[in-house]
Write a protein that holds these residues in place. Structure first.
Motif, PDB file in Angstrom:
ATOM      1  N   LEU A 387      -2.883  -6.913  -0.750  1.00 46.69           N
ATOM      2  CA  LEU A 387      -2.201  -6.845  -2.060  1.00 46.69           C
ATOM      3  C   LEU A 387      -2.973  -5.691  -2.933  1.00 46.69           C
ATOM      4  O   LEU A 387      -2.150  -4.963  -3.865  1.00 46.69           O
ATOM      5  CB  LEU A 387      -2.651  -8.202  -2.839  1.00 46.69           C
ATOM      6  CG  LEU A 387      -1.655  -9.272  -2.268  1.00 46.69           C
ATOM      7  CD1 LEU A 387      -1.952 -10.478  -3.405  1.00 46.69           C
ATOM      8  CD2 LEU A 387      -0.155  -9.129  -2.300  1.00 46.69           C
ATOM      9  N   GLU A 388      -4.508  -5.677  -2.885  1.00 46.25           N
ATOM     10  CA  GLU A 388      -5.150  -4.387  -3.569  1.00 46.25           C
ATOM     11  C   GLU A 388      -4.292  -3.134  -3.042  1.00 46.25           C
ATOM     12  O   GLU A 388      -4.159  -2.194  -3.906  1.00 46.25           O
ATOM     13  CB  GLU A 388      -6.519  -4.394  -3.506  1.00 46.25           C
ATOM     14  CG  GLU A 388      -7.363  -5.762  -4.184  1.00 46.25           C
ATOM     15  CD  GLU A 388      -7.415  -5.476  -5.495  1.00 46.25           C
ATOM     16  OE1 GLU A 388      -7.185  -4.551  -6.062  1.00 46.25           O
ATOM     17  OE2 GLU A 388      -8.193  -6.444  -6.007  1.00 46.25           O
ATOM     18  N   ALA A 389      -4.400  -3.085  -1.701  1.00 45.79           N
ATOM     19  CA  ALA A 389      -3.750  -1.861  -1.312  1.00 45.79           C
ATOM     20  C   ALA A 389      -2.232  -1.521  -1.795  1.00 45.79           C
ATOM     21  O   ALA A 389      -1.933  -0.468  -1.951  1.00 45.79           O
ATOM     22  CB  ALA A 389      -3.917  -1.769   0.445  1.00 45.79           C
ATOM     23  N   LEU A 390      -1.588  -2.494  -1.568  1.00 49.70           N
ATOM     24  CA  LEU A 390      -0.255  -2.444  -2.049  1.00 49.70           C
ATOM     25  C   LEU A 390      -0.074  -1.884  -3.491  1.00 49.70           C
ATOM     26  O   LEU A 390       0.735  -1.189  -4.073  1.00 49.70           O
ATOM     27  CB  LEU A 390       0.672  -3.749  -1.795  1.00 49.70           C
ATOM     28  CG  LEU A 390       0.865  -4.082  -0.374  1.00 49.70           C
ATOM     29  CD1 LEU A 390       1.567  -5.333  -0.342  1.00 49.70           C
ATOM     30  CD2 LEU A 390       1.560  -3.129   0.615  1.00 49.70           C
ATOM     31  N   MET A 391      -1.110  -2.465  -4.387  1.00 47.46           N
ATOM     32  CA  MET A 391      -0.992  -2.154  -5.681  1.00 47.46           C
ATOM     33  C   MET A 391      -1.146  -0.584  -6.072  1.00 47.46           C
ATOM     34  O   MET A 391      -0.730  -0.115  -7.019  1.00 47.46           O
ATOM     35  CB  MET A 391      -1.833  -2.898  -6.752  1.00 47.46           C
ATOM     36  CG  MET A 391      -1.587  -4.447  -6.865  1.00 47.46           C
ATOM     37  SD  MET A 391      -0.040  -4.293  -7.801  1.00 47.46           S
ATOM     38  CE  MET A 391      -0.803  -3.596  -9.296  1.00 47.46           C
ATOM     39  N   HIS A 392      -2.226  -0.209  -4.931  1.00 40.41           N
ATOM     40  CA  HIS A 392      -2.348   1.423  -5.317  1.00 40.41           C
ATOM     41  C   HIS A 392      -1.631   2.381  -4.416  1.00 40.41           C
ATOM     42  O   HIS A 392      -1.872   3.396  -4.370  1.00 40.41           O
ATOM     43  CB  HIS A 392      -3.915   1.570  -4.657  1.00 40.41           C
ATOM     44  CG  HIS A 392      -4.982   0.804  -5.577  1.00 40.41           C
ATOM     45  ND1 HIS A 392      -5.189   1.302  -7.084  1.00 40.41           N
ATOM     46  CD2 HIS A 392      -5.620  -0.455  -5.819  1.00 40.41           C
ATOM     47  CE1 HIS A 392      -6.024   0.511  -7.579  1.00 40.41           C
ATOM     48  NE2 HIS A 392      -6.299  -0.412  -6.685  1.00 40.41           N
ATOM     49  N   GLY A 393      -0.614   1.623  -3.666  1.00 35.71           N
ATOM     50  CA  GLY A 393       0.380   2.248  -2.881  1.00 35.71           C
ATOM     51  C   GLY A 393      -0.275   2.980  -1.579  1.00 35.71           C
ATOM     52  O   GLY A 393       0.328   3.838  -1.001  1.00 35.71           O
ATOM     53  N   ASP A 394      -1.287   2.192  -1.203  1.00 39.39           N
ATOM     54  CA  ASP A 394      -1.833   2.685   0.026  1.00 39.39           C
ATOM     55  C   ASP A 394      -0.779   2.225   1.187  1.00 39.39           C
ATOM     56  O   ASP A 394      -0.247   1.153   1.125  1.00 39.39           O
ATOM     57  CB  ASP A 394      -3.072   2.090   0.352  1.00 39.39           C
ATOM     58  CG  ASP A 394      -4.212   2.644  -0.644  1.00 39.39           C
ATOM     59  OD1 ASP A 394      -3.869   3.506  -1.221  1.00 39.39           O
ATOM     60  OD2 ASP A 394      -5.284   1.712  -0.592  1.00 39.39           O
ATOM     61  N   VAL A 395      -0.725   2.944   2.285  1.00 37.92           N
ATOM     62  CA  VAL A 395      -0.071   2.633   3.297  1.00 37.92           C
ATOM     63  C   VAL A 395      -0.510   1.620   4.169  1.00 37.92           C
ATOM     64  O   VAL A 395      -1.629   1.455   4.339  1.00 37.92           O
ATOM     65  CB  VAL A 395       0.398   3.799   4.284  1.00 37.92           C
ATOM     66  CG1 VAL A 395       1.109   3.591   5.502  1.00 37.92           C
ATOM     67  CG2 VAL A 395       1.033   4.909   3.555  1.00 37.92           C
ATOM     68  N   ALA A 396       0.121   0.421   4.407  1.00 33.86           N
ATOM     69  CA  ALA A 396      -0.490  -0.607   5.134  1.00 33.86           C
ATOM     70  C   ALA A 396      -0.808  -0.327   6.592  1.00 33.86           C
ATOM     71  O   ALA A 396       0.000   0.641   7.232  1.00 33.86           O
ATOM     72  CB  ALA A 396       0.573  -1.857   5.257  1.00 33.86           C
TER      73      ALA A 396
END
Length: 524
Positions: A387-396
């Motif tokens: 979720l943190e990665a999604l918040m920062h726009g990181d690619v899964a």
């Protein structure tokens, strides 16, 4: 009755039910679950702390290990009754009596088969011979021990008139507990309830002894049958932790105890078990035997208080009673778990983001939720780091990626070499030796990433059928105080194992990267 009113009976008037734990005897007979004397002592300590009334330590005539385990328990455990099992044979009884020496509260548990099938094909004895053997064995044992339990093996498939005759005769001979086992897990709840009522109401002296139920799970009815036996008048139930035992196992203690606790108003009965220790005791047995508990196992399974469905999660966020009939804390879990996955809804994702310190406007939440659903198509479970990665726009999937691997095992020490692409796109190559191909592989991955985990479980299974089947690897690891799970899928199970390990590694990396930002939000 309002929701705030209790449906539980007054504890002072609840009928006490003795818990006779046979994890160390019948449970240990489950294939692959044998324990040495030291392991049995560790488990016995846990059962004592749990509040078990009677611990069956083993079958002394069968092995020196059982005799040694009983000696160790005798030196240390003073509160619970310690019972040993013996066939109705003079030699077995003498061996069992010696094993009871030094026990603070000893019980000798003798048994003989009573059903027509067992009499004819196992014992090759007549009814009269079985009756005489039962009586003489109880009389022999009672000369040395006051607490005698007598069991009618395969009792539920025995003619009722003969069963009543044997029970009556052994009570007269000095038995203080009468156990009527459903040895093959054949009976139904109605039959068990009626049988116990019949025996208690018609056998002379039946009301002066304790009747016990020992139910096996061949038809999945062991707990239901044990509860029915209580309704029929049984005041002791013989069970095991996690329901382990011969064939399909025994009545699962945790399920029986919590059924009586949750449905106390119905049964009007309770046990002395400290239910808050059920999960810890279950997990101890798993570590000692290596037999894993299925995730959807009642009470102690990992999913017993986990919710993924969006409808269920929405209900739980409003009131936990919508989808839980007992508190996870009451059996030893820390809390319920909202598992984020493909079935989770917008409300659950929003709730978890708020717990992580994010408060989003509707438009931003819509964007993150859309990315969340997309990630769910490629990943079964979404963790906080995801979720943190999604918040920062990181690619899964950003992080360490497997570029190549070579694993060999020539009968001695296995070796593995891995080539990874690190989070910055650089190539990293490392190798390691291990006791097997997976051990070597994990060692090489650890060297390449600089991360080291305490592996708690590792499982590989097939996904799909036939030529399209793939291998899926699942890992449970511990990084400090944090428990993490990872999974990987490939046509090659070794590659799937590597992907699962890297799945965990990337979760740890994201958590380490985002921890400073999370701390900053907490102080702002």
């Amino acid at each position: 009755m309002s929701a705030s009113e209790s449906t539980e009976p007054d504890v002072a008037i609840a009928t006490p039910i003795r818990i006779f734990d046979t994890t160390l005897r019948d449970g240990e007979q489950s294939p692959g679950c044998s324990m040495n004397a030291a392991q049995k002592l560790v488990m016995a300590r846990a059962l004592d702390t749990l509040g078990v009334d009677v611990i069956e330590t083993g079958f002394p005539a069968s092995s020196e290990a059982d005799r040694e385990a009983t000696r160790l328990m005798a030196r240390e455990l003073r509160r619970p009754t310690l019972a040993v099992l013996s066939r109705c044979l003079p030699g077995d009884i003498e061996t069992s009596l010696r094993a009871l020496d030094g026990i603070a509260r000893p019980r000798l548990h003798v048994f003989v088969s009573t059903s027509p099938l067992h009499r004819e094909h196992k014992l090759r004895m007549s009814k009269q011979q079985v009756l005489d053997l039962a009586v003489t064995s109880v009389e022999h044992a009672r000369k040395y021990v006051d607490d005698i339990e007598f069991s009618t093996e395969d009792g539920t498939r025995t003619e009722h008139d003969f069963l009543a005759e044997v029970v009556g005769a052994t009570i007269a001979a000095g038995a203080t507990t009468i156990n009527v086992p459903d040895t093959l897990g054949y009976a139904t709840p109605d039959e068990i309830r009626s049988l116990f009522r019949f025996l208690i109401e018609t056998v002379p002296g039946a009301r002066d002894v304790v009747f016990s139920a020992h139910c096996h799970d061949d038809l999945g009815l062991a707990v239901a049958n044990s509860l029915a036996a209580i309704e029929g008048g049984a005041r002791q139930v013989e069970c095991t932790i996690n329901g382990i035992g011969e064939r399909a196992g025994n009545c699962a203690m945790e399920e029986l105890v919590m059924a009586l606790k949750v449905r106390g108003a119905w049964y009007g009965a309770d046990t002395a078990i400290d239910t808050r220790r059920l999960v810890a005791t279950s997990q101890l047995l798993t570590r000692l035997t290596g037999m894993q508990v299925q995730r959807n196992k009642a009470v102690v399974g990992a999913n017993a208080f986990a919710h993924e469905s969006g409808i269920h999660q929405h209900g739980m966020l409003r009131h936990r009673g919508t989808y839980e009939i007992m508190r996870p804390e009451d059996v030893g879990w820390s809390d319920s778990r909202m598992v984020l996955g493909r079935h989770s809804g917008r409300a659950a994702v929003s709730h978890r983001l708020r717990a992580l310190g994010y408060t989003l406007e509707d438009a931003d939440l819509d964007r993150v939720f859309a990315a969340f659903k997309d990630l769910c198509e490629r990943q079964r479970v979404i963790e906080d780091g995801d979720l943190e990665a999604l918040m920062h726009g990181d690619v899964a999937g950003d992080g360490y990626r497997l570029a190549a691997m070579t694993v060999s095992d020539r009968g001695g020490r296995a070796s593995a070499q891995v080539e990874l692409s690190d989070p910055d796109g650089r190539k990293v190559t490392e190798s390691a030796l291990g006791d097997g191909p997976v051990d070597a592989l994990f060692g090489a991955l650890s060297a390449a990433t600089g991360l080291d985990f305490a592996l708690e479980s590792y499982q590989v299974h097939s996904v799909g059928l036939g030529a399209d089947a793939r291998g899926e690897a699942n890992l449970s690891v511990r990084d400090g105080e944090t428990a993490l799970q990872g999974s990987g899928t490939s046509r090659d199970v070794i590659e799937a194992s590597a992907l699962a390990w890297l799945d965990v590694a990337n979760r740890v990396r994201r958590a380490q990267t985002q921890a400073p930002a999370r701390a900053l939000r907490a102080t702002s």
